[in-house]
Design an enzyme around this catalytic site. Structure first.
Site, PDB file in Angstrom:
ATOM      1  N   ASP A  64       0.857  -1.184   0.000  1.00 30.55           N
ATOM      2  CA  ASP A  64       0.000   0.000   0.000  1.00 30.55           C
ATOM      3  C   ASP A  64       0.895   1.236   0.000  1.00 30.55           C
ATOM      4  OD1 ASP A  64      -1.640   2.196   0.706  1.00 30.55           O
ATOM      5  OD2 ASP A  64      -3.085   0.846   1.664  1.00 30.55           O
ATOM      6  N   TYR A 158      -7.255  15.717  -7.384  1.00 29.84           N
ATOM      7  CA  TYR A 158      -6.436  14.810  -8.209  1.00 29.84           C
ATOM      8  C   TYR A 158      -5.439  15.624  -9.021  1.00 29.84           C
ATOM      9  CZ  TYR A 158      -5.945  11.591 -12.335  1.00 29.84           C
ATOM     10  OH  TYR A 158      -5.510  10.800 -13.386  1.00 29.84           O
ATOM     11  N   LYS A 162      -1.288  15.528  -9.136  1.00 31.52           N
ATOM     12  CA  LYS A 162      -0.592  15.170 -10.391  1.00 31.52           C
ATOM     13  C   LYS A 162       0.311  16.319 -10.851  1.00 31.52           C
ATOM     14  CE  LYS A 162      -2.134  11.017 -11.779  1.00 31.52           C
ATOM     15  NZ  LYS A 162      -1.230   9.868 -11.941  1.00 31.52           N
TER      16      LYS A 162
HETATM   17  P1  NAP Z   1      -6.900   1.901 -12.213  1.00 24.30           P
HETATM   18  O1  NAP Z   1      -7.366   0.890 -13.172  1.00 24.30           O
HETATM   19  O2  NAP Z   1      -7.815   2.406 -11.174  1.00 24.30           O
HETATM   20  O3  NAP Z   1      -5.568   1.298 -11.516  1.00 24.30           O
HETATM   21  C1  NAP Z   1      -4.927   2.011 -10.509  1.00 24.30           C
HETATM   22  C2  NAP Z   1      -3.786   1.176  -9.975  1.00 24.30           C
HETATM   23  O4  NAP Z   1      -3.170   1.886  -8.892  1.00 24.30           O
HETATM   24  C3  NAP Z   1      -4.238  -0.186  -9.455  1.00 24.30           C
HETATM   25  O5  NAP Z   1      -3.305  -1.179  -9.809  1.00 24.30           O
HETATM   26  C4  NAP Z   1      -4.240   0.021  -7.952  1.00 24.30           C
HETATM   27  O6  NAP Z   1      -3.958  -1.212  -7.310  1.00 24.30           O
HETATM   28  C5  NAP Z   1      -3.071   1.002  -7.767  1.00 24.30           C
HETATM   29  N1  NAP Z   1      -3.194   1.733  -6.517  1.00 24.30           N
HETATM   30  C6  NAP Z   1      -4.154   2.623  -6.162  1.00 24.30           C
HETATM   31  N2  NAP Z   1      -3.978   3.012  -4.894  1.00 24.30           N
HETATM   32  C7  NAP Z   1      -2.871   2.358  -4.441  1.00 24.30           C
HETATM   33  C8  NAP Z   1      -2.199   2.317  -3.178  1.00 24.30           C
HETATM   34  N3  NAP Z   1      -2.623   3.033  -2.123  1.00 24.30           N
HETATM   35  N4  NAP Z   1      -1.103   1.530  -3.070  1.00 24.30           N
HETATM   36  C9  NAP Z   1      -0.671   0.791  -4.107  1.00 24.30           C
HETATM   37  N5  NAP Z   1      -1.270   0.782  -5.308  1.00 24.30           N
HETATM   38  C10 NAP Z   1      -2.367   1.548  -5.469  1.00 24.30           C
HETATM   39  O7  NAP Z   1      -6.327   3.195 -12.931  1.00 24.30           O
HETATM   40  P2  NAP Z   1      -5.720   3.434 -14.397  1.00 24.30           P
HETATM   41  O8  NAP Z   1      -6.739   4.147 -15.177  1.00 24.30           O
HETATM   42  O9  NAP Z   1      -5.090   2.198 -14.910  1.00 24.30           O
HETATM   43  O10 NAP Z   1      -4.614   4.528 -14.043  1.00 24.30           O
HETATM   44  C11 NAP Z   1      -3.217   4.287 -14.200  1.00 24.30           C
HETATM   45  C12 NAP Z   1      -2.517   5.646 -14.233  1.00 24.30           C
HETATM   46  O11 NAP Z   1      -2.908   6.342 -15.416  1.00 24.30           O
HETATM   47  C13 NAP Z   1      -2.867   6.560 -13.063  1.00 24.30           C
HETATM   48  O12 NAP Z   1      -1.709   7.239 -12.623  1.00 24.30           O
HETATM   49  C14 NAP Z   1      -3.866   7.549 -13.656  1.00 24.30           C
HETATM   50  O13 NAP Z   1      -3.840   8.778 -12.977  1.00 24.30           O
HETATM   51  C15 NAP Z   1      -3.355   7.644 -15.075  1.00 24.30           C
HETATM   52  N6  NAP Z   1      -4.366   8.100 -16.049  1.00 24.30           N
HETATM   53  C16 NAP Z   1      -5.430   7.322 -16.360  1.00 24.30           C
HETATM   54  C17 NAP Z   1      -6.367   7.767 -17.300  1.00 24.30           C
HETATM   55  C18 NAP Z   1      -7.565   6.948 -17.709  1.00 24.30           C
HETATM   56  O14 NAP Z   1      -8.396   7.438 -18.503  1.00 24.30           O
HETATM   57  N7  NAP Z   1      -7.698   5.719 -17.232  1.00 24.30           N
HETATM   58  C19 NAP Z   1      -6.202   9.029 -17.906  1.00 24.30           C
HETATM   59  C20 NAP Z   1      -5.092   9.813 -17.565  1.00 24.30           C
HETATM   60  C21 NAP Z   1      -4.173   9.320 -16.641  1.00 24.30           C
HETATM   61  P3  NAP Z   1      -4.645  -1.736  -5.964  1.00 24.30           P
HETATM   62  O15 NAP Z   1      -6.036  -1.178  -5.872  1.00 24.30           O
HETATM   63  O16 NAP Z   1      -4.579  -3.221  -6.115  1.00 24.30           O
HETATM   64  O17 NAP Z   1      -3.749  -1.233  -4.896  1.00 24.30           O
END
Ligand code: NAP
Length: 237
Positions: A64, A158, A162
């Protein structure tokens, strides 16, 4: 021989979404992956996908990044102790606690956003900087979001975290500019994941890119051939 054979990659956010897909792609290219997230089952699913893709079995590190933040400090030395090197840091862990007006942000929510979206990046940089500098072609790719540079109503909690993370990563990039290490921010654009669904519950995921669609472009940023440095790479734009 796959392009990343012999390289070791530390991937955060590897239990689902973009981080999981990126880990599978890096492993498909030959990298030994070390997977970090909280959810053991999600890490195991990513490891299963890696093995199915012909990659090396991953090392799983349930952690975590908020509640055990001090354990991040051991990641760099631990990876080097086990695998002898660290070539790639792919930091995809991120959290969007909720969209809310700045005046309504609750302490618990902003603490989580700052811990996962900003402070964890600092600790990861601190622990991974020495082995990444020592690698022949170290690469760090940190996931960001367009909202960091374009403040929008309700996205402050957020976006501010970032934006702080982006500042930190650009400073780090400037500090290592004369080393072989290349450091990049990557904005994946809209990707159908849990994080996206929380922000836009009405959006049809089928109409968006999936994590597996953006993973190859993100993995390309981890290759030795990638020479961009200190830039924000916006996928699909
Ligand atoms: P996601 O599917 O919600 O995955 C988030 C990941 O972060 C999960 O593996 C989660 O794992 C981990 N995480 C969250 N809190 C945590 C904690 N306290 N400790 C350890 N791990 C943690 O999100 P995603 O969309 O793939 O996002 C990936 C990245 O891309 C992020 O940085 C996000 O800001 C960025 N992003 C995404 C989008 C989009 O449209 N999806 C757009 C722009 C940027 P656990 O819950 O298992 O811990």
């Amino acid at each position: 021989m796959p392009s990343l054979t012999g390289q070791v990659a530390l991937v955060t956010g590897a239990s689902r979404g973009i981080g999981a897909a990126l880990a599978v792609e890096l492993a498909r290219r030959g990298a030994q992956c070390v997977l970090v997230a909280r959810t053991q089952g999600g890490l195991e699913e990513t490891d299963d996908a890696i093995r199915a893709a012909g990659g090396l079995p991953a090392a799983l590190l349930p952690l975590d990044l908020q509640r055990r933040a001090q354990d991040i400090d051991m990641l760099g030395p631990s990876v080097v102790a086990r695998f002898g090197r660290l070539d790639i840091l792919a930091h995809a862990a991120g959290v969007l606690p909720k969209l809310t007006p700045v005046a309504h942000i609750q302490p618990r929510d902003i603490e989580e956003s700052l811990a996962v979206n900003l402070t964890a990046a600092w600790r990861l940089i601190r622990t991974c900087d020495p082995p990444l500098r020592a690698a022949p072609a170290g690469r760090a790719v940190v996931l960001t979001d367009a909202v960091a540079a374009a403040p929008a109503p309700y996205w402050g909690m957020y976006g501010a975290a970032k934006a702080g993370m982006e500042h930190l990563v650009r400073c780090w990039a400037a500090e290592v500019a004369t080393t072989p290490l290349r450091v990049m921010l990557a904005d994946p654009g809209a990707v159908a994941t849990g994080l996206r669904a929380n922000a836009f519950p009405g959006q049809d995921p089928a109409a968006m890119a999936g994590p597996q669609d953006v993973a190859p472009a993100l993995a390309d940023l981890c290759e030795a051939a990638e020479q961009r440095h200190g830039e924000t790479i916006r996928l699909g734009r």
